[in-house]
Scaffold this active site. Structure first.
Site, mmCIF file in Angstrom:
data_model
loop_
_atom_site.group_PDB
_atom_site.id
_atom_site.type_symbol
_atom_site.label_atom_id
_atom_site.label_comp_id
_atom_site.label_asym_id
_atom_site.label_seq_id
_atom_site.Cartn_x
_atom_site.Cartn_y
_atom_site.Cartn_z
ATOM 1 N N ALA A 6 -24.625 51.865 41.073
ATOM 2 C CA ALA A 6 -25.291 52.796 42.498
ATOM 3 C C ALA A 6 -26.310 53.876 41.843
ATOM 4 C CB ALA A 6 -23.790 52.760 43.116
ATOM 5 N N GLY A 52 -29.773 60.972 39.744
ATOM 6 C CA GLY A 52 -29.000 61.702 38.780
ATOM 7 C C GLY A 52 -28.718 60.849 37.625
ATOM 8 N N HIS A 53 -28.520 59.768 37.643
ATOM 9 C CA HIS A 53 -28.351 58.435 36.765
ATOM 10 C C HIS A 53 -29.795 58.164 36.032
ATOM 11 C CE1 HIS A 53 -25.304 56.796 38.982
ATOM 12 N NE2 HIS A 53 -24.654 57.003 38.283
ATOM 13 N N GLN A 61 -10.862 51.333 34.592
ATOM 14 C CA GLN A 61 -10.831 53.257 35.642
ATOM 15 C C GLN A 61 -10.038 53.570 36.578
ATOM 16 O OE1 GLN A 61 -14.291 53.202 33.670
ATOM 17 N NE2 GLN A 61 -14.856 55.096 35.516
ATOM 18 N N GLY A 64 -23.211 62.483 31.834
ATOM 19 C CA GLY A 64 -24.223 63.551 32.921
ATOM 20 C C GLY A 64 -22.457 64.392 32.630
ATOM 21 N N LEU A 71 -25.511 65.447 42.996
ATOM 22 C CA LEU A 71 -25.532 63.947 43.012
ATOM 23 C C LEU A 71 -24.746 63.396 42.543
ATOM 24 C CD1 LEU A 71 -29.044 63.850 42.631
ATOM 25 C CD2 LEU A 71 -28.292 64.585 44.606
ATOM 26 N N SER A 72 -24.582 61.873 43.603
ATOM 27 C CA SER A 72 -22.687 61.372 43.531
ATOM 28 C C SER A 72 -23.915 60.375 44.217
ATOM 29 C CB SER A 72 -22.198 61.359 44.091
ATOM 30 O OG SER A 72 -20.703 60.804 43.575
ATOM 31 N N ARG A 78 -20.815 58.239 45.541
ATOM 32 C CA ARG A 78 -20.546 59.031 46.728
ATOM 33 C C ARG A 78 -20.874 59.486 47.597
ATOM 34 N NH1 ARG A 78 -14.064 59.460 44.507
ATOM 35 N NH2 ARG A 78 -14.125 58.938 42.564
HETATM 36 O O1 PAF Z 1 -18.680 57.737 34.630
HETATM 37 C C1 PAF Z 1 -18.879 56.566 35.224
HETATM 38 O O2 PAF Z 1 -19.727 55.893 35.887
HETATM 39 C C2 PAF Z 1 -17.897 55.979 33.921
HETATM 40 O O3 PAF Z 1 -16.765 56.087 33.974
HETATM 41 C C3 PAF Z 1 -18.364 55.116 32.696
HETATM 42 C C4 PAF Z 1 -18.404 56.437 31.647
HETATM 43 C C5 PAF Z 1 -20.132 54.180 32.973
HETATM 44 C C6 PAF Z 1 -18.002 54.322 32.842
HETATM 45 O O4 PAF Z 1 -17.468 52.614 32.837
#
Ligand code: PAF
Length: 282
Positions: A30, A34-35, A59, A147, A184-185, A187
């Site tokens: 997604a 930012g990425h 997670q 980030g 930026l996110s 979400r």
């Molecule tokens: O920040 C994220 O998108 C996740 O927590 C990560 C670092 C890719 C680990 O799954």
């Protein structure tokens, strides 16, 4: 850009490349600007850049959250190709966690995972540590890019690297914001129009906190900001704290630390937004 789905193929490919510096950007997809800022910095600083897209089940606190997580591999890979990333590693769950592999990692996180986000999302950081450790073990990069927006996340990963004496340099890339200041996110797209309109109050209040450093008592300031963040309809702040950037512990007096961060998590309707700002760094 080459898309690779298996550990074996990725490792063979990187071996073929010989002795080159590798920048690694782990993501859950997604992808937004930012990425892309992380990718760009990695490309600038390394011979090769590997991005991963893996929605890590360990997670997530709730299965419904994991199921709802956006999966947009096609659009993501187009963005990565445009950014000139060399490899996209997009493994399956079985590939990352093969049967029989020891799942939990013993790392002394010195309590960094217990407060703030950790208090609201039990077990979350254990899952993050587990997956980042596994991915680092697979890619063996020179540099790892994360980030600043996930302040607690990169601090914990930094602690893991130190604790396990891993040979990788952690590079933290500043928060990227929309024009009105919203961090930026992935979400943000889920915000309704009405909630999106008010979202800049988070940034405005972080800036207010920065202006107040050394002036208003911390407790009073945090209480005031909590009230302000709860004002728009449907907004519910979970926390607004001023913490020490190394220990992540709340700070009571301005002089208690040389590295102060304002951190917050706010529910905007159904969407939980997090943000932070460095208030003081010597
Ligand atoms: O920040 C994220 O998108 C996740 O927590 C990560 C670092 C890719 C680990 O799954």
């Amino acid at each position: 850009m080459k898309i690779i789905n298996t550990v074996k193929e990725l490792q063979l490919e990187l071996k073929k490349q010989g002795k080159k510096s590798i920048g690694f950007v782990p993501t859950m997809g997604a992808l937004h600007k930012g990425h892309i800022a992380l990718m760009k910095q990695s490309i600038k600083e390394n011979d090769l850049t590997v991005a991963s897209i893996f929605v890590n089940p360990t997670q997530f606190n709730a299965k419904s959250d994991l199921d709802k997580y956006p999966r947009t591999l096609k659009a993501d890979s187009e963005k990565l190709t445009k950014a000139k990333v060399d490899y996209l590693f997009a493994p399956s769950v079985k590939e990352v966690y093969p049967k029989g592999m020891k799942s939990k990692l013993k790392v002394n996180l010195k309590g960094l995972d217990k407060q703030l986000e950790g208090a609201f999302r039990p077990g979350h950081f254990e899952g993050v540590v587990q997956v980042v450790h596994r991915l680092l073990d697979i890619v063996k990069p020179t540099r790892l890019y994360m980030g600043q927006k996930d302040f607690q996340q990169f601090t914990i990963i930094g602690q893991m690297i130190k604790n396990l004496r891993m040979k990788v340099e952690l590079v933290v890339v500043p928060i990227q914001r929309d024009k009105d200041g919203l961090a930026l996110s992935s979400r943000n797209v889920r915000l309704t129009k009405a909630k999106r309109k008010w979202a800049p109050i988070i940034y405005q209040n972080l800036k207010k906190a920065k202006r107040q450093v050394g002036k208003k008592p911390i407790e009073e300031l945090c209480a005031e900001v909590m009230v302000a963040l709860g004002k728009p309809r449907g907004y519910k702040p979970e926390y607004f704290s001023i913490i020490d950037g190394h220990t992540l512990k709340e700070v009571k007096e301005w002089d208690d630390s040389d590295y102060l961060i304002g951190v917050t998590a706010v529910w905007a309707g159904e969407v939980r937004l997090i943000d932070n700002m460095i208030l003081k760094k010597k």
